[in-house]
Write a protein that holds these residues in place. Structure first.
Motif, short mmCIF file in Angstrom:
data_model
loop_
_atom_site.label_atom_id
_atom_site.label_comp_id
_atom_site.label_asym_id
_atom_site.label_seq_id
_atom_site.Cartn_x
_atom_site.Cartn_y
_atom_site.Cartn_z
N TYR A 6 0.86 -1.19 0.00
CA TYR A 6 0.00 0.00 0.00
C TYR A 6 0.89 1.24 0.00
CZ TYR A 6 -3.47 -3.44 1.30
OH TYR A 6 -4.29 -4.54 1.31
N ALA A 7 1.02 1.86 -1.15
CA ALA A 7 1.86 3.05 -1.28
C ALA A 7 1.19 4.00 -2.27
CB ALA A 7 3.26 2.67 -1.76
N ILE A 8 0.56 5.02 -1.74
CA ILE A 8 -0.15 6.01 -2.56
C ILE A 8 0.56 7.35 -2.43
CG2 ILE A 8 -2.34 7.20 -2.95
CD1 ILE A 8 -2.63 4.23 -3.42
N ASP A 9 0.90 7.95 -3.56
CA ASP A 9 1.48 9.30 -3.58
C ASP A 9 0.41 10.28 -4.05
OD1 ASP A 9 3.97 8.37 -2.84
OD2 ASP A 9 4.77 8.38 -4.88
N ILE A 10 0.34 11.43 -3.38
CA ILE A 10 -0.59 12.48 -3.77
C ILE A 10 0.19 13.78 -3.92
CG2 ILE A 10 -2.64 13.80 -3.11
CD1 ILE A 10 -3.48 11.35 -1.43
N ASP A 11 0.08 14.39 -5.09
CA ASP A 11 0.73 15.67 -5.36
C ASP A 11 -0.33 16.69 -5.74
OD1 ASP A 11 3.50 14.86 -5.12
OD2 ASP A 11 3.24 13.79 -7.01
N VAL A 12 -0.16 17.91 -5.26
CA VAL A 12 -1.08 19.00 -5.58
C VAL A 12 -0.29 20.15 -6.19
CG1 VAL A 12 -2.77 20.63 -4.67
CG2 VAL A 12 -2.60 18.34 -3.67
N ALA A 13 -0.74 20.62 -7.33
CA ALA A 13 -0.14 21.79 -7.98
C ALA A 13 -1.21 22.86 -8.10
CB ALA A 13 0.40 21.42 -9.35
N THR A 14 -0.88 24.06 -7.66
CA THR A 14 -1.82 25.18 -7.77
C THR A 14 -1.31 26.17 -8.81
OG1 THR A 14 -0.72 26.40 -6.01
CG2 THR A 14 -2.53 24.97 -5.37
N ARG A 15 -2.25 26.89 -9.40
CA ARG A 15 -1.86 27.92 -10.36
C ARG A 15 -2.85 29.08 -10.26
NH1 ARG A 15 -4.28 23.84 -12.33
NH2 ARG A 15 -5.93 23.97 -13.86
N PHE A 16 -2.33 30.27 -10.39
CA PHE A 16 -3.14 31.47 -10.38
C PHE A 16 -3.76 31.65 -11.76
CE2 PHE A 16 -3.28 36.17 -11.04
CZ PHE A 16 -4.30 36.43 -10.13
#
Length: 67
Positions: A6-16
């Motif tokens: 069980y190995a889940i990666d979560i990445d969040v990228a924000t942009r204006f």
């Protein structure tokens, strides 16, 4: 059970989003891209989601929904 099962990666990228924002009126719009990667050996499925988005002023907005 193995540590790699069980190995889940979560990445969040924000942009204006300049084209949708009006800074002179205090109106700022941002877009979000959320990437979820299953690096484990067990199949995974996103059933539901619950995001808490907090702005620079500390105001939180919650998003609920199906995966």
């Amino acid at each position: 059970m193995n540590s790699t099962d069980y190995a889940i990666d979560i990445d969040v990228a924000t942009r204006f989003l300049d084209e949708q924002s009006v800074p002179a009126d205090g109106h700022f719009v941002f877009g979000y891209t959320i990437r979820i990667i299953n690096r484990g050996t067990v199949a995974a499925r996103l059933m539901t989601r619950h995001w808490v988005i907090t702005d620079a002023n500390g105001k939180a907005q919650e998003v609920h929904g199906e995966g």
